[in-house]
Design a protein around this motif. Structure first.
Motif, PDB file in Angstrom:
ATOM      1  N   GLY A   1      42.635  -7.446   4.870  1.00  0.00           N
ATOM      2  CA  GLY A   1      43.908  -7.270   5.581  1.00  0.00           C
ATOM      3  C   GLY A   1      43.902  -5.990   6.409  1.00  0.00           C
ATOM      4  N   PHE A   2      43.358  -4.916   5.831  1.00  0.00           N
ATOM      5  CA  PHE A   2      43.245  -3.652   6.566  1.00  0.00           C
ATOM      6  C   PHE A   2      42.306  -3.818   7.764  1.00  0.00           C
ATOM      7  CE2 PHE A   2      41.314   0.571   7.186  1.00  0.00           C
ATOM      8  CZ  PHE A   2      42.456   1.262   7.562  1.00  0.00           C
ATOM      9  N   ARG A   3      41.250  -4.593   7.586  1.00  0.00           N
ATOM     10  CA  ARG A   3      40.313  -4.854   8.689  1.00  0.00           C
ATOM     11  C   ARG A   3      41.021  -5.577   9.832  1.00  0.00           C
ATOM     12  NH1 ARG A   3      36.834  -9.787   9.747  1.00  0.00           N
ATOM     13  NH2 ARG A   3      35.413  -9.061  11.339  1.00  0.00           N
ATOM     14  N   LEU A   4      41.820  -6.566   9.489  1.00  0.00           N
ATOM     15  CA  LEU A   4      42.557  -7.320  10.504  1.00  0.00           C
ATOM     16  C   LEU A   4      43.526  -6.412  11.254  1.00  0.00           C
ATOM     17  CD1 LEU A   4      43.163 -10.102  11.745  1.00  0.00           C
ATOM     18  CD2 LEU A   4      44.894 -10.401   9.972  1.00  0.00           C
ATOM     19  N   VAL A   5      44.202  -5.539  10.523  1.00  0.00           N
ATOM     20  CA  VAL A   5      45.131  -4.600  11.169  1.00  0.00           C
ATOM     21  C   VAL A   5      44.366  -3.675  12.120  1.00  0.00           C
ATOM     22  CG1 VAL A   5      46.660  -2.629  10.719  1.00  0.00           C
ATOM     23  CG2 VAL A   5      46.864  -4.698   9.353  1.00  0.00           C
ATOM     24  N   CYS A   6      43.210  -3.154  11.686  1.00  0.00           N
ATOM     25  CA  CYS A   6      42.404  -2.282  12.557  1.00  0.00           C
ATOM     26  C   CYS A   6      42.011  -3.005  13.834  1.00  0.00           C
ATOM     27  CB  CYS A   6      41.140  -1.821  11.830  1.00  0.00           C
ATOM     28  SG  CYS A   6      41.415  -0.568  10.578  1.00  0.00           S
ATOM     29  N   PHE A   7      41.571  -4.240  13.708  1.00  0.00           N
ATOM     30  CA  PHE A   7      41.128  -5.003  14.867  1.00  0.00           C
ATOM     31  C   PHE A   7      42.297  -5.287  15.816  1.00  0.00           C
ATOM     32  CE2 PHE A   7      40.091  -9.027  17.002  1.00  0.00           C
ATOM     33  CZ  PHE A   7      38.934  -8.634  17.651  1.00  0.00           C
TER      34      PHE A   7
ATOM     35  N   GLY B   1      37.766   2.646  19.739  1.00  0.00           N
ATOM     36  CA  GLY B   1      36.387   2.455  19.275  1.00  0.00           C
ATOM     37  C   GLY B   1      36.252   2.687  17.780  1.00  0.00           C
ATOM     38  N   VAL B   2      36.922   3.709  17.259  1.00  0.00           N
ATOM     39  CA  VAL B   2      36.887   3.968  15.814  1.00  0.00           C
ATOM     40  C   VAL B   2      37.501   2.797  15.048  1.00  0.00           C
ATOM     41  CG1 VAL B   2      37.858   5.447  13.993  1.00  0.00           C
ATOM     42  CG2 VAL B   2      36.824   6.481  16.008  1.00  0.00           C
ATOM     43  N   LEU B   3      38.601   2.262  15.551  1.00  0.00           N
ATOM     44  CA  LEU B   3      39.243   1.119  14.894  1.00  0.00           C
ATOM     45  C   LEU B   3      38.325  -0.108  14.902  1.00  0.00           C
ATOM     46  CD1 LEU B   3      42.884   1.531  16.224  1.00  0.00           C
ATOM     47  CD2 LEU B   3      42.079   1.918  13.890  1.00  0.00           C
ATOM     48  N   ILE B   4      37.622  -0.325  16.004  1.00  0.00           N
ATOM     49  CA  ILE B   4      36.708  -1.474  16.077  1.00  0.00           C
ATOM     50  C   ILE B   4      35.516  -1.261  15.138  1.00  0.00           C
ATOM     51  CG2 ILE B   4      35.084  -2.672  17.604  1.00  0.00           C
ATOM     52  CD1 ILE B   4      37.189  -2.400  19.809  1.00  0.00           C
ATOM     53  N   VAL B   5      34.986  -0.045  15.079  1.00  0.00           N
ATOM     54  CA  VAL B   5      33.890   0.236  14.146  1.00  0.00           C
ATOM     55  C   VAL B   5      34.347  -0.010  12.710  1.00  0.00           C
ATOM     56  CG1 VAL B   5      32.461   2.092  13.196  1.00  0.00           C
ATOM     57  CG2 VAL B   5      32.632   1.790  15.660  1.00  0.00           C
ATOM     58  N   CYS B   6      35.567   0.422  12.371  1.00  0.00           N
ATOM     59  CA  CYS B   6      36.102   0.148  11.022  1.00  0.00           C
ATOM     60  C   CYS B   6      36.196  -1.356  10.777  1.00  0.00           C
ATOM     61  CB  CYS B   6      37.476   0.790  10.860  1.00  0.00           C
ATOM     62  SG  CYS B   6      37.434   2.567  10.667  1.00  0.00           S
ATOM     63  N   ALA B   7      36.642  -2.096  11.782  1.00  0.00           N
ATOM     64  CA  ALA B   7      36.769  -3.546  11.629  1.00  0.00           C
ATOM     65  C   ALA B   7      35.413  -4.216  11.463  1.00  0.00           C
ATOM     66  CB  ALA B   7      37.507  -4.133  12.831  1.00  0.00           C
ATOM     67  N   VAL B   8      34.355  -3.622  12.009  1.00  0.00           N
ATOM     68  CA  VAL B   8      33.017  -4.199  11.894  1.00  0.00           C
ATOM     69  C   VAL B   8      32.358  -3.818  10.567  1.00  0.00           C
ATOM     70  CG1 VAL B   8      30.688  -4.122  12.877  1.00  0.00           C
ATOM     71  CG2 VAL B   8      32.663  -4.393  14.378  1.00  0.00           C
ATOM     72  N   VAL B   9      32.537  -2.584  10.127  1.00  0.00           N
ATOM     73  CA  VAL B   9      31.854  -2.085   8.924  1.00  0.00           C
ATOM     74  C   VAL B   9      32.578  -2.511   7.635  1.00  0.00           C
ATOM     75  CG1 VAL B   9      31.198   0.033   7.713  1.00  0.00           C
ATOM     76  CG2 VAL B   9      30.814  -0.168  10.157  1.00  0.00           C
ATOM     77  N   LEU B  10      33.872  -2.644   7.698  1.00  0.00           N
ATOM     78  CA  LEU B  10      34.653  -2.915   6.487  1.00  0.00           C
ATOM     79  C   LEU B  10      34.273  -4.201   5.748  1.00  0.00           C
ATOM     80  CD1 LEU B  10      36.740  -1.479   4.866  1.00  0.00           C
ATOM     81  CD2 LEU B  10      38.503  -2.709   6.086  1.00  0.00           C
ATOM     82  N   PRO B  11      33.914  -5.301   6.406  1.00  0.00           N
ATOM     83  CA  PRO B  11      33.514  -6.491   5.632  1.00  0.00           C
ATOM     84  C   PRO B  11      32.299  -6.243   4.748  1.00  0.00           C
ATOM     85  CG  PRO B  11      33.978  -7.125   7.875  1.00  0.00           C
ATOM     86  CD  PRO B  11      34.032  -5.630   7.827  1.00  0.00           C
ATOM     87  N   TYR B  12      31.334  -5.497   5.246  1.00  0.00           N
ATOM     88  CA  TYR B  12      30.150  -5.180   4.445  1.00  0.00           C
ATOM     89  C   TYR B  12      30.547  -4.397   3.197  1.00  0.00           C
ATOM     90  CZ  TYR B  12      25.806  -2.960   3.032  1.00  0.00           C
ATOM     91  OH  TYR B  12      24.755  -2.500   2.302  1.00  0.00           O
ATOM     92  N   VAL B  13      31.351  -3.381   3.378  1.00  0.00           N
ATOM     93  CA  VAL B  13      31.789  -2.555   2.246  1.00  0.00           C
ATOM     94  C   VAL B  13      32.621  -3.386   1.278  1.00  0.00           C
ATOM     95  CG1 VAL B  13      33.193  -0.545   1.631  1.00  0.00           C
ATOM     96  CG2 VAL B  13      31.694  -0.452   3.621  1.00  0.00           C
ATOM     97  N   ALA B  14      33.487  -4.240   1.789  1.00  0.00           N
ATOM     98  CA  ALA B  14      34.350  -5.051   0.929  1.00  0.00           C
ATOM     99  C   ALA B  14      33.533  -6.025   0.085  1.00  0.00           C
ATOM    100  CB  ALA B  14      35.367  -5.815   1.780  1.00  0.00           C
ATOM    101  N   VAL B  15      32.508  -6.626   0.661  1.00  0.00           N
ATOM    102  CA  VAL B  15      31.670  -7.556  -0.098  1.00  0.00           C
ATOM    103  C   VAL B  15      30.882  -6.813  -1.173  1.00  0.00           C
ATOM    104  CG1 VAL B  15      29.641  -9.058   0.089  1.00  0.00           C
ATOM    105  CG2 VAL B  15      31.523  -9.301   1.700  1.00  0.00           C
ATOM    106  N   ILE B  16      30.354  -5.647  -0.838  1.00  0.00           N
ATOM    107  CA  ILE B  16      29.614  -4.858  -1.834  1.00  0.00           C
ATOM    108  C   ILE B  16      30.532  -4.499  -2.999  1.00  0.00           C
ATOM    109  CG2 ILE B  16      28.455  -2.650  -2.248  1.00  0.00           C
ATOM    110  CD1 ILE B  16      26.771  -4.636  -0.685  1.00  0.00           C
ATOM    111  N   LEU B  17      31.736  -4.054  -2.714  1.00  0.00           N
ATOM    112  CA  LEU B  17      32.667  -3.675  -3.780  1.00  0.00           C
ATOM    113  C   LEU B  17      33.148  -4.890  -4.572  1.00  0.00           C
ATOM    114  CD1 LEU B  17      34.789  -0.916  -2.020  1.00  0.00           C
ATOM    115  CD2 LEU B  17      32.956  -0.636  -3.695  1.00  0.00           C
ATOM    116  N   ALA B  18      33.327  -6.022  -3.909  1.00  0.00           N
ATOM    117  CA  ALA B  18      33.788  -7.221  -4.615  1.00  0.00           C
ATOM    118  C   ALA B  18      32.707  -7.772  -5.531  1.00  0.00           C
ATOM    119  CB  ALA B  18      34.219  -8.288  -3.613  1.00  0.00           C
ATOM    120  N   ASN B  19      31.445  -7.633  -5.141  1.00  0.00           N
ATOM    121  CA  ASN B  19      30.351  -8.136  -5.958  1.00  0.00           C
ATOM    122  C   ASN B  19      29.850  -7.121  -6.980  1.00  0.00           C
ATOM    123  OD1 ASN B  19      30.348 -10.609  -4.700  1.00  0.00           O
ATOM    124  ND2 ASN B  19      28.877  -9.986  -3.162  1.00  0.00           N
ATOM    125  N   ALA B  20      30.493  -5.974  -7.041  1.00  0.00           N
ATOM    126  CA  ALA B  20      30.042  -4.932  -7.959  1.00  0.00           C
ATOM    127  C   ALA B  20      30.153  -5.381  -9.405  1.00  0.00           C
ATOM    128  CB  ALA B  20      30.844  -3.653  -7.738  1.00  0.00           C
ATOM    129  N   GLY B  21      30.997  -6.328  -9.694  1.00  0.00           N
ATOM    130  CA  GLY B  21      31.096  -6.854 -11.052  1.00  0.00           C
ATOM    131  C   GLY B  21      31.935  -5.989 -11.956  1.00  0.00           C
TER     132      GLY B  21
END
Length: 115
Positions: A37-43, A59-79
């Motif tokens: 949701g935060f990624r969508l708001v940034c975009f 540009g910073v907002l777009i970079v956040c929107a691009v990088v955030l899915p990677y971080v979110a998946v890593i944190l979600a799969n952390a177990g």
């Protein structure tokens, strides 16, 4: 005189029990959806304010929107989270020197060494 009863094994306390799997998955899903949701708001903010904000901020907002899915998946799969304090599974015992009991001060014993 009656012998004392041996102590039964200690039952795990509820405070040391792991979190149920369903609650763990629900917590990780909530965290992932909040990050997306935060990624969508940034975009959306970057797109709709492209001409109104400085380009570097968009540009910073777009970079956040691009990088955030990677971080979110890593944190979600952390177990499941690991506990800081683990239950003690064994009683620690002191290590004794096995040869200390054999040495009684007798000089006549052959120790296997040649002079």
């Amino acid at each position: 005189m009656p012998k004392p009863r041996p102590r039964p094994p200690e039952v795990p306390r509820i405070t040391t029990a792991d979190e149920p799997l369903a609650e763990d998955q629900a917590r990780r899903t909530r965290r992932y959806l909040q990050q997306m949701g935060f990624r969508l708001v940034c975009f959306l903010v970057a797109v709709f304010t492209w001409g109104h904000l400085p380009v570097w901020l968009s540009g910073v907002l777009i970079v956040c929107a691009v990088v955030l899915p990677y971080v979110a998946v890593i944190l979600a799969n952390a177990g499941r989270e690991r506990r800081e304090v683990s239950p003690q599974l064994m009683e620690p015992r002191a290590i004794t020197d096995a040869h200390a009991d054999d040495d009684d001060g007798d000089e006549s014993k052959d120790d296997g060494r040649r002079d």
